[in-house]
Design a protein around this motif. Structure first.
Motif, PDB file in Angstrom:
ATOM      1  N   MET A 117      31.816 -22.589  44.593  1.00 21.40           N
ATOM      2  CA  MET A 117      31.848 -22.287  46.035  1.00 21.40           C
ATOM      3  C   MET A 117      31.850 -20.785  46.302  1.00 21.40           C
ATOM      4  SD  MET A 117      31.631 -24.517  48.417  1.00 21.40           S
ATOM      5  CE  MET A 117      32.413 -23.752  49.807  1.00 21.40           C
ATOM      6  N   GLY A 118      32.490 -20.018  45.426  1.00 25.01           N
ATOM      7  CA  GLY A 118      32.494 -18.566  45.599  1.00 25.01           C
ATOM      8  C   GLY A 118      31.092 -18.007  45.539  1.00 25.01           C
ATOM      9  N   ALA A 119      30.324 -18.457  44.549  1.00 32.59           N
ATOM     10  CA  ALA A 119      28.950 -17.979  44.403  1.00 32.59           C
ATOM     11  C   ALA A 119      28.070 -18.450  45.548  1.00 32.59           C
ATOM     12  CB  ALA A 119      28.371 -18.453  43.072  1.00 32.59           C
ATOM     13  N   MET A 120      28.378 -19.616  46.100  1.00 34.84           N
ATOM     14  CA  MET A 120      27.569 -20.150  47.191  1.00 34.84           C
ATOM     15  C   MET A 120      27.877 -19.479  48.522  1.00 34.84           C
ATOM     16  SD  MET A 120      27.508 -23.984  48.683  1.00 34.84           S
ATOM     17  CE  MET A 120      26.385 -24.483  49.957  1.00 34.84           C
ATOM     18  N   LEU A 121      29.148 -19.268  48.784  1.00 36.28           N
ATOM     19  CA  LEU A 121      29.561 -18.887  50.124  1.00 36.28           C
ATOM     20  C   LEU A 121      30.412 -17.622  50.160  1.00 36.28           C
ATOM     21  CD1 LEU A 121      29.790 -19.722  53.156  1.00 36.28           C
ATOM     22  CD2 LEU A 121      31.736 -21.118  52.487  1.00 36.28           C
ATOM     23  N   TYR A 122      31.578 -17.672  49.557  1.00 41.00           N
ATOM     24  CA  TYR A 122      32.583 -16.627  49.719  1.00 41.00           C
ATOM     25  C   TYR A 122      32.094 -15.237  49.315  1.00 41.00           C
ATOM     26  CZ  TYR A 122      35.422 -20.873  49.730  1.00 41.00           C
ATOM     27  OH  TYR A 122      35.914 -22.124  49.971  1.00 41.00           O
ATOM     28  N   GLU A 123      31.314 -15.159  48.231  1.00 43.78           N
ATOM     29  CA  GLU A 123      30.865 -13.849  47.762  1.00 43.78           C
ATOM     30  C   GLU A 123      29.865 -13.200  48.708  1.00 43.78           C
ATOM     31  OE1 GLU A 123      29.532 -14.015  43.706  1.00 43.78           O
ATOM     32  OE2 GLU A 123      31.342 -15.083  43.087  1.00 43.78           O
ATOM     33  N   HIS A 124      29.345 -13.936  49.661  1.00 46.82           N
ATOM     34  CA  HIS A 124      28.346 -13.411  50.585  1.00 46.82           C
ATOM     35  C   HIS A 124      28.918 -13.091  51.965  1.00 46.82           C
ATOM     36  CE1 HIS A 124      25.578 -14.424  47.450  1.00 46.82           C
ATOM     37  NE2 HIS A 124      25.989 -15.672  47.475  1.00 46.82           N
ATOM     38  N   ILE A 125      30.222 -13.256  52.117  1.00 48.24           N
ATOM     39  CA  ILE A 125      30.904 -12.879  53.361  1.00 48.24           C
ATOM     40  C   ILE A 125      31.429 -11.463  53.150  1.00 48.24           C
ATOM     41  CG2 ILE A 125      32.823 -13.411  54.917  1.00 48.24           C
ATOM     42  CD1 ILE A 125      32.544 -16.365  53.962  1.00 48.24           C
ATOM     43  N   PRO A 126      31.101 -10.514  54.039  1.00 46.06           N
ATOM     44  CA  PRO A 126      31.351  -9.096  53.778  1.00 46.06           C
ATOM     45  C   PRO A 126      32.725  -8.750  53.188  1.00 46.06           C
ATOM     46  CG  PRO A 126      30.108  -9.320  55.790  1.00 46.06           C
ATOM     47  CD  PRO A 126      30.451 -10.713  55.327  1.00 46.06           C
ATOM     48  N   VAL A 127      33.806  -8.945  53.860  1.00 42.27           N
ATOM     49  CA  VAL A 127      35.111  -8.522  53.355  1.00 42.27           C
ATOM     50  C   VAL A 127      35.586  -9.422  52.222  1.00 42.27           C
ATOM     51  CG1 VAL A 127      37.545  -8.180  53.957  1.00 42.27           C
ATOM     52  CG2 VAL A 127      35.761  -7.460  55.548  1.00 42.27           C
ATOM     53  N   VAL A 128      35.472 -10.717  52.413  1.00 40.68           N
ATOM     54  CA  VAL A 128      35.907 -11.679  51.402  1.00 40.68           C
ATOM     55  C   VAL A 128      35.105 -11.489  50.109  1.00 40.68           C
ATOM     56  CG1 VAL A 128      36.109 -14.134  50.849  1.00 40.68           C
ATOM     57  CG2 VAL A 128      36.650 -13.330  53.143  1.00 40.68           C
ATOM     58  N   GLY A 129      33.807 -11.292  50.230  1.00 39.83           N
ATOM     59  CA  GLY A 129      32.953 -11.111  49.063  1.00 39.83           C
ATOM     60  C   GLY A 129      33.358  -9.905  48.240  1.00 39.83           C
ATOM     61  N   ALA A 130      33.695  -8.809  48.900  1.00 43.78           N
ATOM     62  CA  ALA A 130      34.124  -7.604  48.179  1.00 43.78           C
ATOM     63  C   ALA A 130      35.408  -7.871  47.404  1.00 43.78           C
ATOM     64  CB  ALA A 130      34.318  -6.450  49.165  1.00 43.78           C
ATOM     65  N   ILE A 131      36.327  -8.606  48.000  1.00 46.67           N
ATOM     66  CA  ILE A 131      37.589  -8.929  47.318  1.00 46.67           C
ATOM     67  C   ILE A 131      37.327  -9.833  46.120  1.00 46.67           C
ATOM     68  CG2 ILE A 131      39.788 -10.152  47.576  1.00 46.67           C
ATOM     69  CD1 ILE A 131      39.753  -9.171  50.536  1.00 46.67           C
ATOM     70  N   ILE A 132      36.495 -10.825  46.267  1.00 43.53           N
ATOM     71  CA  ILE A 132      36.195 -11.740  45.160  1.00 43.53           C
ATOM     72  C   ILE A 132      35.501 -11.005  44.024  1.00 43.53           C
ATOM     73  CG2 ILE A 132      34.789 -13.724  44.479  1.00 43.53           C
ATOM     74  CD1 ILE A 132      35.558 -14.977  47.161  1.00 43.53           C
ATOM     75  N   ARG A 133      34.554 -10.138  44.346  1.00 46.09           N
ATOM     76  CA  ARG A 133      33.873  -9.379  43.293  1.00 46.09           C
ATOM     77  C   ARG A 133      34.857  -8.467  42.566  1.00 46.09           C
ATOM     78  NH1 ARG A 133      30.057  -9.652  47.272  1.00 46.09           N
ATOM     79  NH2 ARG A 133      30.547  -7.603  48.126  1.00 46.09           N
ATOM     80  N   TRP A 134      35.775  -7.857  43.296  1.00 50.71           N
ATOM     81  CA  TRP A 134      36.799  -7.009  42.685  1.00 50.71           C
ATOM     82  C   TRP A 134      37.684  -7.846  41.752  1.00 50.71           C
ATOM     83  CZ3 TRP A 134      42.181  -7.123  43.149  1.00 50.71           C
ATOM     84  CH2 TRP A 134      42.855  -6.044  42.586  1.00 50.71           C
ATOM     85  N   LEU A 135      38.112  -9.008  42.216  1.00 52.89           N
ATOM     86  CA  LEU A 135      38.943  -9.881  41.380  1.00 52.89           C
ATOM     87  C   LEU A 135      38.204 -10.306  40.115  1.00 52.89           C
ATOM     88  CD1 LEU A 135      40.644 -12.180  44.040  1.00 52.89           C
ATOM     89  CD2 LEU A 135      41.797 -10.604  42.470  1.00 52.89           C
ATOM     90  N   LYS A 136      36.951 -10.650  40.242  1.00 52.42           N
ATOM     91  CA  LYS A 136      36.162 -11.048  39.067  1.00 52.42           C
ATOM     92  C   LYS A 136      36.078  -9.907  38.054  1.00 52.42           C
ATOM     93  CE  LYS A 136      33.065 -14.707  40.492  1.00 52.42           C
ATOM     94  NZ  LYS A 136      31.658 -15.071  40.687  1.00 52.42           N
ATOM     95  N   ARG A 137      35.842  -8.688  38.537  1.00 47.79           N
ATOM     96  CA  ARG A 137      35.786  -7.542  37.628  1.00 47.79           C
ATOM     97  C   ARG A 137      37.114  -7.347  36.922  1.00 47.79           C
ATOM     98  NH1 ARG A 137      32.901  -5.271  41.856  1.00 47.79           N
ATOM     99  NH2 ARG A 137      34.700  -4.081  42.543  1.00 47.79           N
ATOM    100  N   ARG A 138      38.197  -7.492  37.650  1.00 51.64           N
ATOM    101  CA  ARG A 138      39.530  -7.330  37.062  1.00 51.64           C
ATOM    102  C   ARG A 138      39.822  -8.387  36.005  1.00 51.64           C
ATOM    103  NH1 ARG A 138      43.394  -3.447  37.846  1.00 51.64           N
ATOM    104  NH2 ARG A 138      44.831  -5.156  37.604  1.00 51.64           N
ATOM    105  N   LEU A 139      39.428  -9.619  36.275  1.00 48.82           N
ATOM    106  CA  LEU A 139      39.679 -10.706  35.333  1.00 48.82           C
ATOM    107  C   LEU A 139      38.810 -10.609  34.080  1.00 48.82           C
ATOM    108  CD1 LEU A 139      40.013 -13.691  37.817  1.00 48.82           C
ATOM    109  CD2 LEU A 139      41.837 -12.673  36.440  1.00 48.82           C
ATOM    110  N   SER A 140      37.651  -9.979  34.194  1.00 42.72           N
ATOM    111  CA  SER A 140      36.748  -9.895  33.047  1.00 42.72           C
ATOM    112  C   SER A 140      37.093  -8.741  32.121  1.00 42.72           C
ATOM    113  CB  SER A 140      35.298  -9.788  33.502  1.00 42.72           C
ATOM    114  OG  SER A 140      35.087  -8.539  34.136  1.00 42.72           O
ATOM    115  N   GLN A 141      38.031  -7.900  32.495  1.00 43.89           N
ATOM    116  CA  GLN A 141      38.397  -6.741  31.654  1.00 43.89           C
ATOM    117  C   GLN A 141      39.400  -7.111  30.598  1.00 43.89           C
ATOM    118  OE1 GLN A 141      39.685  -3.764  34.476  1.00 43.89           O
ATOM    119  NE2 GLN A 141      37.610  -3.429  35.175  1.00 43.89           N
TER     120      GLN A 141
END
Length: 141
Positions: A117-141
């Motif tokens: 659902m994140g890839a479908m919807l949430y990541e494409h909503i301006p503020v929410v998407g930025a937060i999700i992308r940041w969280l993904k980067r943090r988790l992948s480190q």
């Protein structure tokens, strides 16, 4: 390819309002259709779901990448291509997923779709998407 696989492929690769007439040839009257957003029971609810989906999207079509048969169960790997006016300024997007289908009398009576659902919807909503992308980067480190 089985007859039901061919019907599914034809329906989803040319998904349109006109194609909704074919739902009763693919899905049984007691269909239970489940995805990460909601579940729909019966052909009437499923038709309403697809009708709403198509009325909100500029485009929505699927490419199928493979089928796995397991008795009366069918698993399909797919990519959905869609454009929604409220996501990324209606630019084309894609989403990979898998569907589990249970077949009876050459019709689907149960379908469960699995996708992010994140890839479908949430990541494409301006503020929410930025937060999700940041969280993904943090988790992948």
């Amino acid at each position: 390819m089985t007859p039901i696989q061919l019907k599914l492929q034809n329906f989803y690769t040319s998904l349109s309002d006109e194609a909704l007439n074919e739902l009763s040839e693919i899905y049984s009257p007691d269909i239970e259709f489940v995805d990460p957003v909601d579940s729909h029971k019966g052909l009437a609810q499923l038709t309403t779901y697809f009708s709403r989906l198509l009325s909100h999207c500029h485009t929505c079509k699927f490419d199928f990448h493979g089928y796995d048969n397991c008795g009366q169960k069918l698993f399909i790997r797919w990519t959905m291509y869609y454009a929604h006016p409220k996501l990324k300024n209606a630019h084309p997007l894609s989403l990979d997923g898998i569907s589990e289908l249970h077949i009876r009398d050459e019709r689907v009576y149960y379908q469960r779709d699995y996708y992010d659902m994140g890839a479908m919807l949430y990541e494409h909503i301006p503020v929410v998407g930025a937060i999700i992308r940041w969280l993904k980067r943090r988790l992948s480190q």
